[in-house]
Design a protein around this motif. Structure first.
Motif, PDB file in Angstrom:
ATOM      1  N   VAL A   1      50.275   8.363  82.935  1.00 59.35           N
ATOM      2  CA  VAL A   1      50.282   8.352  81.276  1.00 59.35           C
ATOM      3  C   VAL A   1      48.993   7.867  80.828  1.00 59.35           C
ATOM      4  O   VAL A   1      48.706   6.647  81.214  1.00 59.35           O
ATOM      5  CB  VAL A   1      51.457   7.642  80.539  1.00 59.35           C
ATOM      6  N   GLU A   2      48.396   8.579  79.974  1.00 55.46           N
ATOM      7  CA  GLU A   2      47.196   8.253  79.383  1.00 55.46           C
ATOM      8  C   GLU A   2      47.413   8.220  77.752  1.00 55.46           C
ATOM      9  O   GLU A   2      47.927   9.429  77.322  1.00 55.46           O
ATOM     10  CB  GLU A   2      45.912   8.978  79.796  1.00 55.46           C
ATOM     11  N   LEU A   3      47.204   7.115  77.154  1.00 56.47           N
ATOM     12  CA  LEU A   3      47.692   7.076  75.728  1.00 56.47           C
ATOM     13  C   LEU A   3      46.275   7.200  74.866  1.00 56.47           C
ATOM     14  O   LEU A   3      45.441   6.271  75.126  1.00 56.47           O
ATOM     15  CB  LEU A   3      48.375   5.775  75.201  1.00 56.47           C
ATOM     16  N   ARG A   4      46.014   8.139  74.035  1.00 57.22           N
ATOM     17  CA  ARG A   4      44.982   7.887  72.830  1.00 57.22           C
ATOM     18  C   ARG A   4      45.480   6.917  72.021  1.00 57.22           C
ATOM     19  O   ARG A   4      44.515   5.862  71.537  1.00 57.22           O
ATOM     20  CB  ARG A   4      44.763   9.224  72.135  1.00 57.22           C
ATOM     21  N   VAL A   5      46.758   6.841  71.463  1.00 54.40           N
ATOM     22  CA  VAL A   5      47.178   5.583  70.460  1.00 54.40           C
ATOM     23  C   VAL A   5      48.604   5.401  71.042  1.00 54.40           C
ATOM     24  O   VAL A   5      49.215   6.368  71.635  1.00 54.40           O
ATOM     25  CB  VAL A   5      47.308   6.006  68.964  1.00 54.40           C
ATOM     26  N   TRP A   6      49.354   4.182  70.678  1.00 51.99           N
ATOM     27  CA  TRP A   6      50.599   4.041  70.974  1.00 51.99           C
ATOM     28  C   TRP A   6      51.433   4.575  69.979  1.00 51.99           C
ATOM     29  O   TRP A   6      51.244   4.273  68.718  1.00 51.99           O
ATOM     30  CB  TRP A   6      50.878   2.551  71.100  1.00 51.99           C
ATOM     31  N   PRO A   7      52.452   5.589  70.165  1.00 55.81           N
ATOM     32  CA  PRO A   7      53.201   5.881  69.066  1.00 55.81           C
ATOM     33  C   PRO A   7      54.124   4.772  68.594  1.00 55.81           C
ATOM     34  O   PRO A   7      54.109   3.869  69.232  1.00 55.81           O
ATOM     35  CB  PRO A   7      53.996   7.093  69.633  1.00 55.81           C
ATOM     36  N   GLY A   8      54.650   5.152  67.381  1.00 55.53           N
ATOM     37  CA  GLY A   8      55.454   3.892  66.609  1.00 55.53           C
ATOM     38  C   GLY A   8      56.899   4.390  66.018  1.00 55.53           C
ATOM     39  O   GLY A   8      57.376   5.540  66.357  1.00 55.53           O
ATOM     40  N   TYR A   9      57.567   3.672  65.355  1.00 56.78           N
ATOM     41  CA  TYR A   9      58.801   3.835  65.050  1.00 56.78           C
ATOM     42  C   TYR A   9      58.905   4.984  63.878  1.00 56.78           C
ATOM     43  O   TYR A   9      57.903   4.918  63.271  1.00 56.78           O
ATOM     44  CB  TYR A   9      59.355   2.330  64.421  1.00 56.78           C
ATOM     45  N   LEU A  10      59.699   5.667  64.206  1.00 54.76           N
ATOM     46  CA  LEU A  10      60.076   6.719  63.268  1.00 54.76           C
ATOM     47  C   LEU A  10      58.925   7.989  63.384  1.00 54.76           C
ATOM     48  O   LEU A  10      59.066   9.145  62.521  1.00 54.76           O
ATOM     49  CB  LEU A  10      60.065   6.756  61.678  1.00 54.76           C
ATOM     50  N   ASP A  11      57.990   7.856  64.467  1.00 53.99           N
ATOM     51  CA  ASP A  11      56.867   8.965  64.754  1.00 53.99           C
ATOM     52  C   ASP A  11      57.816  10.308  65.305  1.00 53.99           C
ATOM     53  O   ASP A  11      58.718   9.963  66.092  1.00 53.99           O
ATOM     54  CB  ASP A  11      55.955   8.546  65.685  1.00 53.99           C
ATOM     55  N   SER A  12      57.521  11.204  64.881  1.00 56.10           N
ATOM     56  CA  SER A  12      58.087  12.529  65.430  1.00 56.10           C
ATOM     57  C   SER A  12      57.060  12.970  66.760  1.00 56.10           C
ATOM     58  O   SER A  12      55.827  12.858  66.368  1.00 56.10           O
ATOM     59  CB  SER A  12      58.213  13.486  64.468  1.00 56.10           C
TER      60      SER A  12
END
Length: 258
Positions: free
Chosen positions: A65-76
């Motif tokens: 996995v490569e991430l541009r940003v870390w998703p967070g709480y309540l993100d769809s």
């Protein structure tokens, strides 16, 4: 990491997920095991919803996995997934994760089709190639392990207990739990502080043997420059190896439908 772009032909399955309390750490960051569950779920839904009569029994061999940003709480999170390569008894699955139509992560996973009674690889299920093959566009792959352990002594070692609730329907500790253990070992000492994981933007995990109860998992941790390596093992040998990289993923700016 080499990520094959979404094809213009073949089956592409789309699913939406909302990051809730069980997916996120105290700061609201989507945990590693939360990412793994999203990827597992969309793979399962795609397979189960396909017209292939024999769904097979698929075991995860590796995941990157490569991430541009870390998703967070309540993100769809919208997942777009497809078969990106095939072999004799295995297939590669690519998945792109979007938040508000913006690409936030890319993933690829190698899944092996195994016989339920023996656990040994078996040929791809009947009808698999006609449904999932076109998106692979003739690309073939081999199920190789790519990660190697550092030659020096680990910076730290220990053991961590496993729970009945860590088991899945195969009877092994679920793949996502391996990454939950990585979260546990790298957790901050103070509640509400950022985890060490926040500074990493890509990871690869390879699975060798399943973790079994009631034996605890023995872990070894190496750190070197911009990378960190975690090994989980039991008496049967190495169970999994996780490698994390600090360098930000060079994901091309991309939106759904582009």
């Amino acid at each position: 990491m080499d990520f094959i772009p979404e094809p213009q032909q073949g089956r592409v399955f789309v699913n939406e997920h909302c990051n809730l309390l069980s997916d996120c750490d105290p700061t609201g960051r989507l945990r590693l095991d939360g990412i793994a569950r999203i990827l597992h779920d969309v793979a399962t839904l795609d397979n189960e919803g396909s017209p292939v009569p024999d769904k097979g029994l698929w075991i995860l061999r590796n995941l990157s996995v490569e991430l541009r940003v870390w998703p967070g709480y309540l993100d769809s999170i919208v997942s777009r997934t497809w078969c990106s390569g095939i072999g004799r008894a295995w297939a590669e699955r690519r998945t792109d994760l979007y938040r508000h139509d913006q690409l936030v992560a890319q993933a690829k996973a190698l899944w092996v089709n195994v016989a339920p009674d023996t656990g040994f690889p078996r040929s791809l299920p009947e009808g698999f190639l006609s449904v999932f093959g076109p998106s692979a566009m003739g690309r073939t792959i081999k199920p190789r392990f790519m990660l190697s352990l550092p030659e020096d002594e680990p910076a730290s070692t220990g053991s961590i207990p496993l729970r009945y609730s860590d088991l899945d329907i195969v009877g092994h500790v679920n793949n996502a739990v391996h990454l939950a253990l990585a979260e546990e070992l790298l957790a901050p000492s103070q509640r509400g502080a950022d985890s060490q994981l926040n500074q990493y933007h890509s990871f690869t995990i390879e699975f060798h043997h399943g973790l079994e109860l009631p034996e605890p998992a023995n872990w070894s941790l190496w750190t070197s420059g911009g990378s960190m390596t975690l090994r989980l093992a039991q008496s049967e040998g190495v169970a999994s190896v996780v490698e994390l990289q600090r360098e930000e993923a060079s994901i091309t700016e991309q939106r759904i439908g582009s």
